[in-house]
Scaffold this motif. Structure first.
Motif, short mmCIF file in Angstrom:
data_model
loop_
_atom_site.label_atom_id
_atom_site.label_comp_id
_atom_site.label_asym_id
_atom_site.label_seq_id
_atom_site.Cartn_x
_atom_site.Cartn_y
_atom_site.Cartn_z
N PHE A 10 77.13 -39.75 -59.85
CA PHE A 10 78.11 -40.23 -58.89
C PHE A 10 78.20 -41.75 -58.97
O PHE A 10 77.26 -42.41 -59.42
N VAL A 38 83.78 -42.59 -53.51
CA VAL A 38 82.82 -41.96 -54.41
C VAL A 38 83.61 -41.37 -55.57
O VAL A 38 84.60 -40.66 -55.35
N LEU A 44 75.87 -34.74 -53.98
CA LEU A 44 76.83 -35.54 -53.21
C LEU A 44 76.28 -35.81 -51.82
O LEU A 44 76.38 -36.93 -51.31
N LEU A 100 82.94 -29.97 -53.68
CA LEU A 100 82.46 -31.31 -53.34
C LEU A 100 83.19 -31.85 -52.11
O LEU A 100 82.58 -32.44 -51.22
N CYS A 123 83.21 -38.70 -58.45
CA CYS A 123 82.35 -37.56 -58.73
C CYS A 123 82.32 -37.26 -60.22
O CYS A 123 83.37 -37.34 -60.88
N ALA A 141 81.72 -33.02 -48.50
CA ALA A 141 82.05 -34.31 -47.89
C ALA A 141 82.59 -34.12 -46.47
O ALA A 141 82.21 -34.87 -45.56
#
Length: 130
Positions: free
Chosen positions: A54, A43, A82, A6, A45, A10
């Motif tokens: 999320f 954010v 995401l 993740l 997760c 990002a």
């Protein structure tokens, strides 16, 4: 998807936006983002295998109202990635970042293309060209 994957998503997203990933805390499954002029959000997760979605939030009173669009999107039906969540957040913050609305850009490009087409090059229906 594990947290490191993740975080990689990002980082890749940040490379095409004004945002920076300024913190990624695996224990809290939280990623913090920042862009000038003072636009910040984070954010949370979901855990692997957990049905949670999320969660986006900002500790800045100025930023919080702009996140409503992204929060509504996340809470709507269907599982979100995401990347999809970050794109929606970016769209929400475009006015704060001094960027034009993404929809306006697409409309202007379409309008410009439509105006440039000369209509005189098209043969008329029913008229034979001999």
């Amino acid at each position: 998807m594990d947290f490191q994957q993740l975080a990689d998503v990002a980082e890749k997203w940040c490379s095409s936006t004004p945002f920076e990933l300024i913190a990624a805390e695996e224990t809290e499954r939280r990623m913090d983002f920042y862009a000038d002029p003072g636009v910040s959000f984070y954010v949370l997760c979901p855990d692997n295998g957990c049905g949670d979605s999320f969660h986006v939030w900002s500790e800045s009173e100025d930023c919080l109202p702009f996140l409503q669009l992204a929060q509504d999107y996340i809470s709507s039906c269907g599982k979100k990635t995401l990347h999809e969540v970050l794109e929606k957040v970016f769209k929400s913050f475009r006015p704060l970042l001094g960027l034009p609305d993404a929809d306006d850009d697409a409309f202007e490009e379409y309008s410009a293309d439509a105006e440039e087409e000369p209509e005189s090059d098209h043969p008329q229906m029913g008229v034979s060209q001999q």
